[in-house]
Design an enzyme around this catalytic site. Structure first.
Site, short mmCIF file in Angstrom:
data_model
loop_
_atom_site.label_atom_id
_atom_site.label_comp_id
_atom_site.label_asym_id
_atom_site.label_seq_id
_atom_site.Cartn_x
_atom_site.Cartn_y
_atom_site.Cartn_z
CG ASP A 198 -4.14 -1.09 -2.56
OD1 ASP A 198 -4.69 -1.69 -3.57
OD2 ASP A 198 -4.69 -0.88 -1.60
CG HIS A 239 -7.05 -4.34 1.94
ND1 HIS A 239 -7.22 -3.55 1.15
CD2 HIS A 239 -8.24 -4.74 2.26
CE1 HIS A 239 -8.64 -3.38 0.54
NE2 HIS A 239 -9.19 -4.15 1.52
CG HIS A 252 -4.23 -6.05 -1.68
ND1 HIS A 252 -3.36 -5.13 -1.01
CD2 HIS A 252 -5.36 -5.17 -1.39
CE1 HIS A 252 -3.70 -4.01 -0.76
NE2 HIS A 252 -4.96 -3.83 -1.08
CG ASP A 278 -1.88 -1.08 1.26
OD1 ASP A 278 -1.36 -2.46 1.52
OD2 ASP A 278 -3.06 -1.25 1.07
CG HIS A 307 -9.98 -2.87 4.50
ND1 HIS A 307 -10.89 -2.43 3.43
CD2 HIS A 307 -8.77 -2.07 4.60
CE1 HIS A 307 -10.31 -1.30 2.91
NE2 HIS A 307 -9.02 -0.95 3.38
#
Ligand SMILES: [Fe+2]
Length: 482
Positions: free
Chosen positions: A197, A357, A320, A170, A330
């Protein structure tokens, strides 16, 4: 007087009991929720005119250079770059000594449009048949616009090969991202396992989406041109944007970032595996179908049977979306993949699963929830020696900021969690031991905030240890007798 003495003895007893109780709490197995307060920069992207995005001058100059492993076993590299003025050449000159490029390879060019944005000419070139453990120099472009880089091939596949991986997720393109990247580059990491990401370009609209993919490619070049980054895709790569007429998932990502998926018999660049030094690395796609009988499910089922722990003792999985996550952000998103794949991870004794994530750091104990059953009611993760350690490193530093709200109380399975930016490293020492670090950006390169020795799941068993001892004694006797 007697009364006072009795009171004193009672107080002493009380103090002693409290001490024992408190000590047992401190030394117990409870996980840690770090209370560290970090000083972060604002979560905004670095402005376009910043020098970190600067493209070198010159006609058709190669830029956004990045490399990844090009085959199953580490004897090939895919080199990718972008040129703006002309569609060719897609040629790489390379060799084992500086300024002497005896070898050439020809790649291919692709480009794409995204809304009204037209990408530059994107080149991908496979160079194979490389020697292990060798430094290669390579040159892209020609004349005044040519640029030179280098990379080091991994040692040959060997159960005791040492290797140093970095793990980043990320990342984005903020000042925090830059801090993460710079910290990683100060480590001895040889290859990055990237857990999805990449650019966060999808936070922009219209032609700015493509533009921010370009800036990200330039931003990470300082590392990606010199060592392979092993890519896993995240949700920010999907870019399903019907309001602009863009509905093909992963369009920008797949044009720009290639993977050696065919070498591991995969049917998609989004899931594949590689073997590198003493590690077998499986990359999964959280955003492709994975339920029973889908291509990803069928591929993983087969690939796990191909893992040979006698040759590559370390079995690492990248994805991910984390399967175990106690952050409010999440929460439970990984549950569907857990339900499908967790029993395989236990059966094949995966060493560690890295995910991103969630924009925070978290590490689990070895636990499993494979006894979960919708009719029996078993529903809580339990300690399981065959289970992997689950590590979330979605803390690269993108413009969405940190996920600061962890669920309270910390679940028993969560060993350490903290909402700070950083990256991890995994230093494989031999077939039985690896040293793991999570490095919080604020500490500088010298401080590892969370670290432990990872014992190999295959070679740590008693039978295998005895086999290892026998093998070792035999080799020592062999050395003495020759
Ligand atoms: Fe994500």
């Amino acid at each position: 007087m007697l009364e006072v003495a009795r009171m004193l003895s009672l107080l002493l007893q009380l103090a002693f009991t409290s001490f024992v109780l408190l000590s047992s709490v401190n030394t117990g197995n409870a996980g840690i929720t770090s209370t560290f307060i970090r000083s972060e920069w604002p979560s905004t992207d670095i402005p376009l005119d910043n020098e970190v995005f600067a493209v070198p001058k010159g006609h058709n100059v190669p830029h956004q250079v990045h490399i990844t492993q090009g085959d199953y076993d580490g004897k090939a590299v895919i080199i990718s770059w972008v040129t703006d003025d002309e569609p060719g050449p897609s040629k790489v000159q390379y060799g084992t000594s500086k300024n002497r490029y005896d070898l050439t390879a020809e790649g291919s060019m692709t480009n794409y449009t995204f809304y009204k944005y037209k990408s530059g000419y994107i080149h991908h070139c496979l160079i194979d048949g490389l020697k292990y453990d060798t430094k290669y120099y390579y040159k892209l472009g020609s004349g005044d616009s040519s640029r030179e880089f280098w990379f080091q091939t991994p040692p040959k596949i060997d159960p005791d090969a040492t290797y140093h991986f970095g793990i980043i997720g990320d990342l984005g393109q903020t000042y925090n991202s830059l801090s993460t990247l710079e910290h990683y580059m100060q480590s001895p990491g040889q290859t990055v396992l990237f857990v999805g990401d990449l650019s966060y370009a999808d936070r922009y609209q219209y032609t700015d989406v493509g533009l921010r993919w370009d800036t990200w490619g330039q931003f990470v070049e300082r590392s990606t041109a010199y060592q392979p980054w092993i890519w896993a895709a995240g949700n920010h790569e999907i870019e399903y944007m019907p309001y602009m007429g863009e509905v093909i998932p992963f369009k920008s990502y797949l044009h720009r970032y290639t993977t050696p998926y065919l070498a591991s018999k995969s049917s998609s660049p989004l899931w594949y595996s590689i073997r590198r030094a003493s590690a077998h690395i499986i990359v999964l796609s959280s955003y492709s179908s994975f339920v029973t009988y889908t291509p990803q499910w069928m591929w993983l089922k087969e690939e796990l049977t191909r893992v040979d722990r006698e040759k590559t003792p370390w079995l690492i999985v990248l994805m991910h979306v984390p399967i175990y996550n106690s952050n409010e952000a999440h929460y439970m998103e990984g549950e569907s993949m857990r339900a499908v794949f967790e029993s395989w991870f236990i059966h094949y004794k995966v060493d560690v699963v890295f995910a991103g994530h969630v924009h925070a750091y978290e590490r689990s104990y070895r636990i499993s929830n494979i006894n979960y059953n919708i009719t029996s009611g078993d529903r809580y993760p339990v300690p399981d020696k065959s289970a992997p350690v689950y590590i979330t490193v979605g803390d690269g530093g993108n413009q969405e900021g940190l996920a600061e709200r962890f669920r309270d109380p910390q679940p028993d399975y969560s060993a350490f969690r903290e909402a700070s930016y950083g990256h991890s490293t995994l230093e494989i020492k031999n077939r039985t031991h690896a040293v793991y670090h999570w490095n919080r950006n604020d500490d500088g390169k010298k401080v590892a905030t969370d670290s432990f020795i990872l014992h190999n799941q295959y070679w740590a068993s008693n039978i295998r240890r005895r086999k290892l001892k026998k093998h070792y004694l035999r080799s020592v006797v062999g050395q003495v007798s020759t």
